[in-house]
Structures are given as C-alpha cells and as structure tokens.
Motif scaffolding. Structure first.
Motif, PDB file in Angstrom:
ATOM      1  N   VAL A   8       0.835  -1.199   0.000  1.00  0.00           N
ATOM      2  CA  VAL A   8       0.000   0.000   0.000  1.00  0.00           C
ATOM      3  C   VAL A   8       0.872   1.252   0.000  1.00  0.00           C
ATOM      4  O   VAL A   8       0.612   2.220  -0.722  1.00  0.00           O
ATOM      5  CB  VAL A   8      -0.956   0.005   1.212  1.00  0.00           C
ATOM      6  N   ARG A   9       1.928   1.245   0.805  1.00  0.00           N
ATOM      7  CA  ARG A   9       2.821   2.407   0.850  1.00  0.00           C
ATOM      8  C   ARG A   9       3.466   2.651  -0.509  1.00  0.00           C
ATOM      9  O   ARG A   9       3.502   3.788  -1.000  1.00  0.00           O
ATOM     10  CB  ARG A   9       3.913   2.186   1.898  1.00  0.00           C
ATOM     11  N   ILE A  10       3.959   1.581  -1.147  1.00  0.00           N
ATOM     12  CA  ILE A  10       4.624   1.730  -2.440  1.00  0.00           C
ATOM     13  C   ILE A  10       3.656   2.232  -3.500  1.00  0.00           C
ATOM     14  O   ILE A  10       3.949   3.178  -4.243  1.00  0.00           O
ATOM     15  CB  ILE A  10       5.243   0.385  -2.883  1.00  0.00           C
ATOM     16  N   ILE A  11       2.470   1.614  -3.558  1.00  0.00           N
ATOM     17  CA  ILE A  11       1.492   1.992  -4.578  1.00  0.00           C
ATOM     18  C   ILE A  11       1.026   3.431  -4.374  1.00  0.00           C
ATOM     19  O   ILE A  11       0.896   4.209  -5.316  1.00  0.00           O
ATOM     20  CB  ILE A  11       0.281   1.033  -4.535  1.00  0.00           C
ATOM     21  N   ASN A  39      -8.231   1.512   1.821  1.00  0.00           N
ATOM     22  CA  ASN A  39      -8.377   2.808   2.477  1.00  0.00           C
ATOM     23  C   ASN A  39      -8.104   2.717   3.971  1.00  0.00           C
ATOM     24  O   ASN A  39      -7.467   3.592   4.564  1.00  0.00           O
ATOM     25  CB  ASN A  39      -9.789   3.358   2.248  1.00  0.00           C
ATOM     26  N   GLY A  40      -8.571   1.638   4.586  1.00  0.00           N
ATOM     27  CA  GLY A  40      -8.360   1.460   6.024  1.00  0.00           C
ATOM     28  C   GLY A  40      -6.894   1.314   6.378  1.00  0.00           C
ATOM     29  O   GLY A  40      -6.414   1.877   7.364  1.00  0.00           O
ATOM     30  N   ILE A  41      -6.166   0.577   5.531  1.00  0.00           N
ATOM     31  CA  ILE A  41      -4.724   0.400   5.772  1.00  0.00           C
ATOM     32  C   ILE A  41      -3.992   1.713   5.520  1.00  0.00           C
ATOM     33  O   ILE A  41      -3.126   2.123   6.297  1.00  0.00           O
ATOM     34  CB  ILE A  41      -4.169  -0.717   4.864  1.00  0.00           C
ATOM     35  N   GLN A  42      -4.363   2.383   4.446  1.00  0.00           N
ATOM     36  CA  GLN A  42      -3.703   3.644   4.081  1.00  0.00           C
ATOM     37  C   GLN A  42      -3.870   4.699   5.176  1.00  0.00           C
ATOM     38  O   GLN A  42      -2.950   5.461   5.476  1.00  0.00           O
ATOM     39  CB  GLN A  42      -4.275   4.156   2.763  1.00  0.00           C
ATOM     40  N   LYS A  43      -5.036   4.733   5.803  1.00  0.00           N
ATOM     41  CA  LYS A  43      -5.321   5.729   6.832  1.00  0.00           C
ATOM     42  C   LYS A  43      -4.821   5.312   8.220  1.00  0.00           C
ATOM     43  O   LYS A  43      -4.961   6.068   9.179  1.00  0.00           O
ATOM     44  CB  LYS A  43      -6.828   5.981   6.895  1.00  0.00           C
ATOM     45  N   GLY A  44      -4.233   4.106   8.316  1.00  0.00           N
ATOM     46  CA  GLY A  44      -3.712   3.646   9.597  1.00  0.00           C
ATOM     47  C   GLY A  44      -4.772   3.069  10.522  1.00  0.00           C
ATOM     48  O   GLY A  44      -4.507   2.872  11.716  1.00  0.00           O
TER      49      GLY A  44
END
Length: 505
Positions: A8-11, A39-44
């Motif tokens: 997710v971080r890379i993308i 979205n949930g992972i991206q937002k922490g």
C-alpha cells in the motif's frame, strides 16, 4: 498484514499519476471491499489482520471472507507494481532508464509470442538503444538474445550472424562484470557486518580494490567502475584517508565531465555527499563549505540525501567556528517540511547538533531545545557495537550542567563517565580521543572546577589529545565539536563558575 501494508505504501507513493488504477485506490461513493480494506490500511485504521477483519466483517482474522479479501487485494497491488514511477530525485539516476528497457523487452516478448516479429524487433531495438547508452549489459544481452530468435524465425542470416557476434562480445563483458559484482558483494557484506568484521577484512579489502581497478581498466565498463569507485571510497574511510577520498571523488567528476564515466549512470548526489564528508574529516573547512553549498544544486530538498548532506555542511560550520552559518543551516533543516521522512536516529542527531550549537553561542539555554531524560531513554540504541553518540550525549549533559552552575549534579555523573571508560574505551585503540577527553573531565572534577588547576593537571592529556588523530570512519564516535575546542571552551566557562568543593579526597 505487514506485506500488504508495504505494498500500500509503495502503490500510494509511487504509481504513476496517469495510470488507471482499476478500483483499488479510487474514491467512489460505494467502494468495493478491496477499496475499503486499502483505504483502512492507508489511513492507519488497520495495523493487524484482527483489526482489519473486525472492521470489515466484525470477526477475527480466521474468517474465510477476510482471508479471501486480503488475497484479492494483495494480487491487485502486486499487479500495480508494473506502474511504479522511479523518475524522481529519490532513487538511483539510472533506474528510470533500466525500467524503460524492461518495459520494451516485456512488450517485445508478448509480441513475439503472438507472431508479430517486426513489432517485437522494433521494441527490442528501442530497448537496445537505451541499454547500450546507459551500459546495462545484462539488458543488452537479453534484448540481443530475443533478436537472435526473431532473425532466425524471419530467416535473416546476415542480421543473425551480426547479432550472434554481438552476443559473444557482451557475454565476455558480462563475465567480467559478474566477477566484479561478486567481489564487491562479498566485501560489502564483510564491511557492514560489525566493527570486528571490518577490522578483520580491511587488508583483504585493499586487495579487492586493486582487483576491481584491474577489471575496470580491462573492461571500461561503468558497472565495474561503480563497484571499484564505491569500494575504494569505503576502504579509504576505514583507513581515515580522507584526502584520498577527495582525490577519488574529484577524479570521478572529471571523468564524468569528459565522458570516460557514463553520466547517465553516475550518481552525482552521492559523490557530492561523500566529497563534502571528506572535506569535513580532512578539516578543510574553507573549501568544504564552498563545495557543500554548490553541491546543494544536485540534491533535492525532498530527499533524505539532502538531510544527510546538510549534516556534513552543518558540522563543518560548527567545527570552523562559523556559528551564524550553523544556525542558518539548522534553521533550513527545521523548516524543511520533509523532515518527517528521515529516520528517528537522524532526528535525534539533529536535536544534539542544535543543543551543541546553543551551548557554543552565548545566552542560549540548552534545556530549551533538548530533553535529556528522553535522550537517555534511547541510549541502548546508541551503544550498539560501542559506536554512535553515547560520548557526545554524556559530554553535552556535563557541560550543560556546568553552564548552569549545577556543579553538585555534575559530580554525580562522574561515576558513569569512569564506568564508560572502563567498559568500552580502555581496550579499544580507536577510542583514544574519547578516552582522553573523558579523562580531562574527571581531572576537571578532581580540580574542584578550578580552571587554573584543571588546565595544569590536564596539560599532559590535552597535548596527547591534540596529537591523536581521529580514527577511520568505521571506528569513530562522532565529534560534533572537536574535543580540543570543547576543552578550551569548558575552561573558559569555569572562569565564572569556579567554586571550592570538598570531595572528601
């Protein structure tokens, strides 16, 4: 979950803006389950499988629905790696060319499988134009081998014979490059493993540098040159021969300018960084600060390289006594919005740098910028392998207490100083400067903070300190301010804070 979090971080940070990303990172009113998880992972919101499964299905991570969802998202994220963009200041300058070559070769393979030989040849020739100019030997070979098959299939004997001859030439070159790569990888591993390993393998490293030089002179390959250049710099660091690094980096700049070394591949940012560092360690502050300032044009402010370069620039200003410049530089660092990207250890170094600057400048209170209690909580991190900033922190706390006339508290720190000398420095010949300076601190305490007595008793150790060179980079603790300079300032500060203390001695 850790695997998907990394993807997710890379993308999120790397996928090209003009690429259609299916439904993975869109923001529709009714997002898919994959979108919701992303979205949930991206937002922490989801840091573990259990948290994600609870949020998505109100169950734990063993839920089959969650496991299938995670598998689908992982698959889509891996597919998006084909579209990451490395055309920025944060990566090796040659990588975008390499990425473009891979893209052309990948397309050519598909076209060839579909029987579109002329289209495949067209894409391979585009790849070869880039790979030859940028000296990607492996990619050039890959492209030529596909051409060999294409010309055989199309019954073009002259093209085939010519291509076979080129393949033989690049296979011989690749063999030399592979030998150089093996030498470099082995030495790199040995030199980064531990201080003991660096000491043990130093002599063999010097022999390897000569081997790489011979291979480069034989091949004139950029890939061999880079390995030779990097290992030669590292060996000079280990030996403390920083004048040698100035010669290496200066010669590299000249070779890039003349075209002897490929400008498409040579990373001028690293050269600027290591040359600036060499100026610092060689104590050529005048030329070093001029070069450091001009070198900033090669390094983007958004990269971690910029912060690393600024450390060397700042330390040169500090060592040369140009505190106004140092204050300006540290202000630039603190105002840089990208500072959050650097490591925690780097952030803590900048805290120490600022604290030392405030000690050196009049009417500044170190306590305003540094919380010693928080620093000491992190000390186990600094003491790994007897390296780091442990001595710098101990010295800073002591001089801060002196500056505030808290000499009674400073006395309580003496046992820790003596313990550290006994435990880490006595048997380590590379730590003689630290040992001598900490000995001067104990003399200062034993002299009841009388500057005249301390200067007289410490004269022998101070002269030894001045005659003891700094060890090579691999073995030295960082002198944020040269110890000779610190000792003289401490004596000056004692003039106004001298008190008679009874130590019961």
């Amino acid at each position: 979950m850790e695997e998907i979090k990394k993807l997710v971080r890379i993308i999120t940070t790397r996928v090209k803006k003009n690429v259609s990303l299916i439904d993975v990172i869109s923001h529709d009113e009714n997002p898919s389950k994959e979108q919701q998880l992303f979205n949930g992972i991206q937002k922490g919101l989801y840091n573990t499988d259990d948290e994600a499964s609870l949020g998505m299905y109100e169950s734990d991570s063993t839920d089959q629905r969650f496991r299938m969802l995670k598998s689908r998202l992982r698959y889509k994220l891996y597919n998006l790696l084909y579209f990451v963009d490395f055309n920025d200041s944060k990566v090796n300058i040659g990588f975008p060319y390499e990425q473009e070559c891979h893209s052309y070769i990948f397309r050519a393979k598909i076209l060839f499988k579909e029987g579109e030989y002329e289209l495949a040849e067209k894409h391979i020739n585009k790849a070869l134009a880039i790979s030859r100019e940028a000296e990607f030997t492996e990619l050039t070979l890959s492209g030529l081998r596909i051409l060999r098959t294409i010309y055989s299939q199309m019954c073009r004997p002259n093209h085939l014979r010519k291509t076979i001859g080129r393949i033989k030439k690049y296979e011989e070159l690749l063999k030399i490059e592979e030998e150089a790569e093996s030498i470099f990888c082995m030495k790199k591993m040995q030199l980064q493993k531990s201080v003991h390993s660096r000491k043990t393998h130093l002599d063999s490293t010097l022999k390897s540098v000569q081997q790489l030089q011979n291979l480069w002179e034989k091949s004139k390959s950029y890939n061999v040159f880079e390995r030779y250049y990097r290992l030669k710099i590292r060996s000079n660091e280990l030996l403390g021969e920083f004048e040698g690094i100035l010669e290496i980096t200066g010669e590299a700049e000249r070779m890039v300018k003349s075209g002897t070394v490929n400008p498409l591949r040579f990373d001028m940012r690293y050269n600027v960084f290591i040359k600036t560092y060499a100026y610092l360690r060689a104590k050529d502050y005048k030329n070093g600060m001029i070069y450091a300032k001009s070198g900033l044009e090669h390094i983007g402010r958004s990269s971690r390289n910029w912060f690393a370069h600024m450390e060397n620039y700042y330390l040169m200003a500090l060592h040369s006594g140009n505190y106004e410049l140092a204050e300006d530089l540290i202000g630039q660092v603190q105002r840089n919005p990208h500072m959050e990207k650097i490591s925690q250890m780097a952030k803590e170094r900048w805290e120490l740098y600022k604290a030392y600057l405030y000690f050196l400048m009049p009417n500044r209170d170190v306590e305003d910028v540094l919380d010693f209690s928080k620093i000491y909580q992190k000390l186990p991190f600094y003491t790994q392998d007897k390296q780091g900033l442990m001595v710098a922190i101990m010295i800073l706390e002591f001089i801060d207490l002196m500056k505030k006339d808290k000499l009674d508290i400073a006395l309580t720190k003496l046992p820790n100083t003596e313990k550290y000398i006994y435990r880490y420095l006595n048997e380590n010949p590379e730590s003689q400067r630290e040992k001598l300076f900490l000995k001067l601190i104990t003399i200062m305490v034993e002299s009841s903070f009388n500057p005249t007595i301390a200067a007289k008793k410490g004269e022998k150790y101070f002269n030894r300190l001045k005659g003891t060179p700094e060890p090579g980079d691999a073995f030295a603790e960082i002198e944020i301010v040269p110890y000779e300079q610190l000792w003289e300032m401490m004596l000056q500060n004692m003039e106004h804070s001298f008190v008679k203390l009874d130590f019961g001695r």
